[in-house]
Structure formats: C-alpha cells, structure tokens
Design an enzyme around this catalytic site. Structure first.
Site, PDB file in Angstrom:
ATOM      1  N   HIS A 185       1.074  -0.950  -0.229  1.00 22.13           N
ATOM      2  CA  HIS A 185       0.265   0.067   0.533  1.00 22.13           C
ATOM      3  C   HIS A 185       0.744   1.401  -0.395  1.00 22.13           C
ATOM      4  O   HIS A 185       0.678   2.047  -0.837  1.00 22.13           O
ATOM      5  CB  HIS A 185      -0.768   0.062   0.964  1.00 22.13           C
ATOM      6  CG  HIS A 185      -1.880   0.916   2.086  1.00 22.13           C
ATOM      7  ND1 HIS A 185      -3.019   1.413   1.153  1.00 22.13           N
ATOM      8  CD2 HIS A 185      -1.715   2.569   1.698  1.00 22.13           C
ATOM      9  CE1 HIS A 185      -3.489   2.495   1.527  1.00 22.13           C
ATOM     10  NE2 HIS A 185      -2.777   3.455   1.714  1.00 22.13           N
ATOM     11  N   GLU A 186       1.920   0.849   0.888  1.00 20.76           N
ATOM     12  CA  GLU A 186       2.954   2.599   1.131  1.00 20.76           C
ATOM     13  C   GLU A 186       3.440   2.510   0.183  1.00 20.76           C
ATOM     14  O   GLU A 186       3.768   3.921  -0.809  1.00 20.76           O
ATOM     15  CB  GLU A 186       3.302   2.537   1.878  1.00 20.76           C
ATOM     16  CG  GLU A 186       2.905   2.594   3.931  1.00 20.76           C
ATOM     17  CD  GLU A 186       2.048   3.991   3.609  1.00 20.76           C
ATOM     18  OE1 GLU A 186       2.039   5.200   3.316  1.00 20.76           O
ATOM     19  OE2 GLU A 186       1.103   3.856   4.764  1.00 20.76           O
TER      20      GLU A 186
END
Length: 271
Positions: A185-186
C-alpha cells in the site's frame, strides 16, 4: 502518506491487535498539478503506457531495532520482496532487493529523527526505493510514504521512501495486517497512487483513476461487499489502495497500472 491503526490491546501470543487503519496525511497539494504538467510533456507512447510497461525498481530494506523490538529475519525480508513482486506483478512492476541493512538505534526505532536516520541510511537515487522497517512508529501508524515530486532537490531525494511498521511483514506480529500488504500500500504512494476512497466523504473521483468506482469511505475489516456511492459500481474493497485487512486485498486495476507507469516516467525514471 501516513497509514495508521487504532490499537485495541495486546493479544495473548504477543501480537499487536489492530482495529482499523486511518490516514493522517494527504498528498501534497501541488502533486496533481505537477503530474498533469509532467504527463503533458511525455510522448504519446509514454503517456499511454500501461501494465505491459515492465518496471524494475532497485530496493533497499532497512531494519531498525531498539535492542528488543523490531527484529525481522532474512527470510521475512525476502518474503516481503516476494509478496510485493506478486502484488505488483499485475501492474508490471517488480522489485530487486539490492541490500538489507540492520541498525540498532532506539531513537530511530521509535520513529524519531527521521531526517537523521535517512541521511545515514538512504541509498540510491530518486528511482530507488528505500523502505525503513520501524517497530514503534508514532501514534499507532502502520506506515508513512512520500509521493513523487517534479524536480526533486537532494533533500527531497534523501527524505524519499517509506517507513513501515516492522510487525506488518509476512508472518509479523500485527494481527490482520501481517501479510506484507502495508508495504505494498505504501509503495503505491511512492509510485503515485492515491487512496481509492474520498478523503472528505464525497463521491467525487478521489484517485483520478477511471476504473476504480467512486467510494466515499474507507473500508474497515473485510466485508463481503460495500457500496458507498450507488450507481457507479461497488467499492474497491479488495484494492491494495483501500484500508481493508490484508487478507481482503488482492487487486490493482489496469487504470492504476497505467497511472503507475505514467508517474514513473514523469517523476522517477532516469533520476
């Protein structure tokens, strides 16, 4: 981008129990304007690039410990890279682990002195990914990452990359978020992706990607379905850029893959 959990306590086996994730920061206001301007300067071929593009990113993993917390095995680090390669395979992106470092520093392991830590540990250029695994990010954060910027200064390059809670690696201690998908996600933010949901509760096109339906709220847990903006398609509860449990996440769209390729060429390739 900040990615956080609301802590509910410590499980019997020592796992960190997390109720849900929430975001504590938004992309720089100038980012979308910079993206649009940079995209307009690309060739037609580059601007229409999609998941067939094939991007390989040199990656450095930095493990921060405080003497007791934060240890991650070599096997878990390799599992994290393998997980990211599996997740991003559908978007045409792969990660090549160049080196892993290990540093025992209680200050850095508590998420303090980010600038000092990165000045000491950051490797490579603006096209290099640095991920810092930290056991005690402030305020229950699961991760923090920076969007790409046009014409980055040396300070911007040094401060680039992602800080991710150590317990979110595959087999880690953070319950519901220990399949390596927090890093996925990051890194999406590192590659120019927004969240799929609106930050202000509206049904506007929050992520500027045509094939992710409008979504007015983040997803918590792993519901069977969710439709916060009726009429445009159900919410992207399985998308890596939502806030679902790790077990629920399994998708990037073709539109997201195209945006990754475009942002890569506009901001990071060759830098």
């Amino acid at each position: 981008m900040r990615f956080s959990v609301l802590l509910t306590g410590i499980a019997a086996a020592g796992s960190l129990a997390a109720a849900e994730r929430s975001c504590g920061a938004v992309p720089p206001r100038a980012y979308e304007q910079e993206f649009t301007q940079a995209l307009s300067s690309l060739t037609a071929e580059a601007a229409s690039a999609d998941l067939t593009a094939g991007i390989t990113i040199d990656t450095y993993l930095h493990v921060l410990t405080d003497g007791q917390n934060g240890n991650i095995s070599d096997q878990q680090l390799q599992a994290q890279i393998s997980a990211m390669n599996q997740h991003y395979g559908q978007a045409g992106v792969q990660f090549r682990l160049v080196r892993a470092t290990r540093t025992n520093n209680a200050n850095w392991a508590s998420g303090r002195d980010e600038a000092g830590m990165k000045r000491a540990l950051h490797q490579g250029t603006y096209s290099t990914l640095n991920i810092y695994f930290i056991p005690n990010l402030s305020s229950g954060l699961l991760g923090i990452c920076y969007f790409p910027r046009a014409n980055p200064s040396q300070t911007t390059i040094t401060m680039d990359g992602c800080m991710v809670r150590s317990g979110t690696v595959p087999g880690g201690s953070t319950t519901n978020y220990n399949q390596g998908k927090t890093a996925t996600h990051e890194v999406g933010h590192f590659l120019g992706l927004y969240h799929v949901f609106s930050e202000n509760g509206s049904c506007a096109d929050a992520d500027m990607v045509a094939d992710t339906p409008a979504q007015s709220k983040k997803t918590s847990g792993c519901p069977s379905s969710q439709d916060s903006c009726p009429g445009g398609g159900v919410d992207s509860i399985h998308n890596y850029m939502d806030y679902s449990y790790d077990v629920c996440m399994n998708q990037f769209t073709r539109g997201q893959a195209a945006r990754i390729a475009q942002a890569w060429r506009a901001f990071r390739a060759g830098h």
